[in-house]
Design a protein around this motif. Structure first.
Motif, PDB file in Angstrom:
ATOM      1  N   SER A 112       0.830  -1.209   0.000  1.00 28.26           N
ATOM      2  CA  SER A 112       0.000   0.000   0.000  1.00 28.26           C
ATOM      3  C   SER A 112       0.863   1.256   0.000  1.00 28.26           C
ATOM      4  N   LEU A 123      -5.384   6.424  -0.480  1.00 30.93           N
ATOM      5  CA  LEU A 123      -5.696   5.172   0.202  1.00 30.93           C
ATOM      6  C   LEU A 123      -7.053   5.316   0.874  1.00 30.93           C
ATOM      7  N   LEU A 126      -7.073  -0.019   4.552  1.00 30.72           N
ATOM      8  CA  LEU A 126      -6.004  -1.002   4.675  1.00 30.72           C
ATOM      9  C   LEU A 126      -6.477  -1.998   5.717  1.00 30.72           C
TER      10      LEU A 126
END
Length: 182
Positions: A112, A123, A126
Motif C-alpha cells: 500500500s 488510500l 487497509l
C-alpha cells in the motif's frame, strides 16, 4: 524524526503479546495497532524514530524468530497509511477504485505504501487480516490511469515476495458500491 513504521506478524498470540511488551520496554516506540488476527495470529504495528523501530525489530528477531511469520519496516511511510489502517480516512471514491489482496499483513502494508508513493492516488482502507483468515487487502481511489499503475506496481511487488493473491480495478464504480463500501 518519528516517522518510521515497523510491523511484526507472529504465529502465536502469547508470543506476540510477550514480544510487544519487551519491544515497548526496550525501544522508544509507539504502538499504532496490536491485535489478534485470524487464524490465531498476533500482529504489532508500531512507529518511532528509524533507530527505535530497527531496535524493536532486532529484539523481536533475536528472541522470537521461530514464531515470526513476517516483518517489515518503512523508513518514511505515506502519512495516510495510519488513517487507512484505523478506518478514519476522509478519502471518498472518486474516479476508479483499486483493490489488492495479499497473504500477509506485512506485505500488504508495504504494497500500500508503494502504491501511494507511485501515483497520485488516495488510500481508502487497509484491512489487516481481521476476519479474513490471515489475508489482507487495501483499496485506493483516483483517476483510472493512476489507479491502474499503482495496482500494477504494488501487485508486482507482492508477486516477487510470493504474497500476491488477487487485484482488481473498477473504472467507474456503481453508486451502490460507493454507498456500501465503508
Amino acid at each position: 524524526m518519528n516517522n518510521a513504521l515497523g510491523l511484526v506478524e507472529y504465529l502465536k498470540i502469547p508470543t506476540g503479546m510477550v514480544a510487544l511488551d519487551k519491544m515497548c520496554k526496550t525501544s522508544d516506540i509507539k504502538v499504532v495497532y496490536a491485535a489478534t488476527l485470524c487464524p490465531g495470529k498476533y500482529v504489532v504495528l508500531f512507529k518511532g524514530t528509524l533507530a527505535s523501530v530497527k531496535a524493536a525489530l532486532e529484539l523481536s528477531e533475536k528472541e522470537f524468530l521461530s514464531n515470526t511469520i513476517d516483518t517489515m519496516i518503512l523508513g518514511n511511510p505515506k502519512e495516510e497509511i495510519y488513517n487507512a489502517i484505523s478506518g478514519t480516512t476522509s478519502a471518498k471514491i472518486e474516479g476508479a477504485l483499486g483493490i489488492v489482496e495479499s497473504y500477509s499483513v506485512a506485505s500488504i502494508v508495504e504494497a500500500s505504501d508503494i502504491a501511494a508513493k507511485s501515483n497520485e492516488i488516495s488510500l481508502i482502507e487497509l484491512r489487516l487480516a481481521r476476519g479474513m483468515c490471515g489475508k489482507s487487502f487495501f483499496t485506493i481511489t483516483g483517476d483510472l490511469a493512476s489507479v491502474e499503475s499503482a495496482i500494477e506496481i504494488s501487485s508486482k511487488y507482492l508477486k516477487e515476495k510470493g504474497m500476491y493473491l488477487d487485484s482488481g480495478v473498477i473504472a467507474n464504480p456503481d453508486k451502490d458500491i460507493k454507498i456500501n463500501f465503508y
